[in-house]
Design a protein around this motif. Structure first.
Motif, PDB file in Angstrom:
ATOM      1  N   THR A  54      23.870 -33.163  91.143  1.00  0.00           N
ATOM      2  CA  THR A  54      22.739 -34.062  91.336  1.00  0.00           C
ATOM      3  C   THR A  54      22.588 -34.434  92.791  1.00  0.00           C
ATOM      4  O   THR A  54      23.590 -34.682  93.480  1.00  0.00           O
ATOM      5  N   VAL A  55      21.338 -34.486  93.253  1.00  0.00           N
ATOM      6  CA  VAL A  55      20.997 -34.956  94.595  1.00  0.00           C
ATOM      7  C   VAL A  55      19.923 -36.011  94.442  1.00  0.00           C
ATOM      8  O   VAL A  55      19.003 -35.872  93.634  1.00  0.00           O
ATOM      9  N   SER A  56      20.030 -37.083  95.226  1.00  0.00           N
ATOM     10  CA  SER A  56      19.007 -38.122  95.248  1.00  0.00           C
ATOM     11  C   SER A  56      18.793 -38.569  96.682  1.00  0.00           C
ATOM     12  O   SER A  56      19.755 -38.705  97.445  1.00  0.00           O
ATOM     13  N   GLY A  57      17.536 -38.810  97.030  1.00  0.00           N
ATOM     14  CA  GLY A  57      17.198 -39.328  98.342  1.00  0.00           C
ATOM     15  C   GLY A  57      15.923 -38.757  98.910  1.00  0.00           C
ATOM     16  O   GLY A  57      15.356 -39.286  99.862  1.00  0.00           O
ATOM     17  N   LEU A  58      15.451 -37.665  98.320  1.00  0.00           N
ATOM     18  CA  LEU A  58      14.239 -36.994  98.764  1.00  0.00           C
ATOM     19  C   LEU A  58      13.203 -37.099  97.648  1.00  0.00           C
ATOM     20  O   LEU A  58      13.534 -37.483  96.530  1.00  0.00           O
ATOM     21  N   PRO A  59      11.948 -36.701  97.912  1.00  0.00           N
ATOM     22  CA  PRO A  59      11.016 -36.576  96.790  1.00  0.00           C
ATOM     23  C   PRO A  59      11.612 -35.630  95.749  1.00  0.00           C
ATOM     24  O   PRO A  59      12.349 -34.691  96.083  1.00  0.00           O
ATOM     25  N   GLN A  60      11.303 -35.877  94.481  1.00  0.00           N
ATOM     26  CA  GLN A  60      12.021 -35.208  93.400  1.00  0.00           C
ATOM     27  C   GLN A  60      11.976 -33.682  93.437  1.00  0.00           C
ATOM     28  O   GLN A  60      12.962 -33.027  93.084  1.00  0.00           O
ATOM     29  N   MET A  61      10.892 -33.087  93.859  1.00  0.00           N
ATOM     30  CA  MET A  61      10.854 -31.614  93.953  1.00  0.00           C
ATOM     31  C   MET A  61      11.820 -31.130  95.031  1.00  0.00           C
ATOM     32  O   MET A  61      12.469 -30.094  94.859  1.00  0.00           O
ATOM     33  N   GLN A  62      11.923 -31.855  96.125  1.00  0.00           N
ATOM     34  CA  GLN A  62      12.849 -31.465  97.186  1.00  0.00           C
ATOM     35  C   GLN A  62      14.293 -31.646  96.741  1.00  0.00           C
ATOM     36  O   GLN A  62      15.149 -30.813  97.072  1.00  0.00           O
ATOM     37  N   ASP A  63      14.587 -32.727  96.009  1.00  0.00           N
ATOM     38  CA  ASP A  63      15.932 -32.890  95.433  1.00  0.00           C
ATOM     39  C   ASP A  63      16.268 -31.685  94.560  1.00  0.00           C
ATOM     40  O   ASP A  63      17.335 -31.083  94.681  1.00  0.00           O
ATOM     41  N   HIS A  64      15.352 -31.340  93.660  1.00  0.00           N
ATOM     42  CA  HIS A  64      15.561 -30.215  92.739  1.00  0.00           C
ATOM     43  C   HIS A  64      15.780 -28.918  93.516  1.00  0.00           C
ATOM     44  O   HIS A  64      16.735 -28.173  93.251  1.00  0.00           O
ATOM     45  N   ASP A  65      14.895 -28.645  94.476  1.00  0.00           N
ATOM     46  CA  ASP A  65      14.967 -27.386  95.207  1.00  0.00           C
ATOM     47  C   ASP A  65      16.242 -27.271  96.039  1.00  0.00           C
ATOM     48  O   ASP A  65      16.804 -26.176  96.172  1.00  0.00           O
ATOM     49  N   LEU A  66      16.732 -28.379  96.571  1.00  0.00           N
ATOM     50  CA  LEU A  66      17.978 -28.353  97.336  1.00  0.00           C
ATOM     51  C   LEU A  66      19.156 -27.993  96.429  1.00  0.00           C
ATOM     52  O   LEU A  66      20.013 -27.175  96.797  1.00  0.00           O
ATOM     53  N   VAL A  67      19.194 -28.572  95.252  1.00  0.00           N
ATOM     54  CA  VAL A  67      20.265 -28.254  94.297  1.00  0.00           C
ATOM     55  C   VAL A  67      20.205 -26.774  93.916  1.00  0.00           C
ATOM     56  O   VAL A  67      21.232 -26.081  93.914  1.00  0.00           O
ATOM     57  N   VAL A  68      19.014 -26.272  93.625  1.00  0.00           N
ATOM     58  CA  VAL A  68      18.867 -24.863  93.245  1.00  0.00           C
ATOM     59  C   VAL A  68      19.295 -23.953  94.396  1.00  0.00           C
ATOM     60  O   VAL A  68      19.993 -22.948  94.174  1.00  0.00           O
ATOM     61  N   GLU A  69      18.912 -24.286  95.610  1.00  0.00           N
ATOM     62  CA  GLU A  69      19.318 -23.494  96.778  1.00  0.00           C
ATOM     63  C   GLU A  69      20.841 -23.398  96.875  1.00  0.00           C
ATOM     64  O   GLU A  69      21.400 -22.315  97.075  1.00  0.00           O
TER      65      GLU A  69
END
Length: 180
Positions: A153-168
């Motif tokens: 889990t990542v939190s701190g960015l807009p939700q799509m960016q959080d999601h995309d960072l985790v996927v990356e």
């Protein structure tokens, strides 16, 4: 010229009002594809450390104000808050993590599927927003033949960016596990 999937404007879960036709379905299909793609051969505590450290490196290099968490069941395997992350991010980490763990799909997908049915999961009387958050940023770690074994889990960015960072990060770690 025919539209390629990459030509479809993505649905923005943070935007109000109408969005391009087919964009919600395209985003759901993209996330379903990520689930199929991101199947690990194993996921050990060392793998969780490598994943967490990669997310720290990405966050620090990009100067991202994020909190990062990797949890397996009730055990926290990795947790850190980078510069700029706030105590509020801790609430979001836990709520998104609980959602991904409960439904065994990315937290973003929980919210998107509810929208596809014409509503918001948050509007359901049984859905407790103090406990769960159907917002992007938490992705189960899937082991092929086993299923979801942990969440990142990542939190701190807009939700799509959080999601995309985790996927990356998941893609990079999975790629490093594959034989050359």
């Amino acid at each position: 010229m025919t539209a390629e999937p990459s030509d479809v404007t993505l649905f923005d879960p943070d935007a109000g009002g109408s969005q391009p036709p087919g964009s919600l379905e395209a985003l759901i299909a993209r996330i379903d594809g990520e689930i199929s793609e991101l199947q690990f051969p194993r996921f050990s505590k060392d793998d969780s450390l490598n994943l967490g450290l990669l997310l720290v490196e990405l966050g620090k290099t990009r100067k991202l104000p994020i909190a990062i968490d990797i949890t397996k069941g009730e055990q926290v395997l990795f947790h850190v808050a980078l510069d700029g992350a706030t105590p509020n991010n801790e609430h979001w980490v836990r709520a998104k993590q609980r959602t991904a763990a409960r439904y065994e799909i990315p937290s973003l997908l929980v919210g998107l599927r509810a929208r596809l049915r014409g509503g918001r999961i948050e509007d359901q009387g049984w859905y407790d927003e103090s406990v769960y958050a159907a917002h992007g940023g938490s992705f189960p770690v899937y082991v092929a033949g086993v299923g979801a074994v942990a969440t990142v889990t990542v939190s701190g960015l807009p939700q799509m960016q959080d999601h995309d960072l985790v996927v990356e990060a998941l893609r990079e770690i999975l790629g490093s596990m594959r034989p050359a």
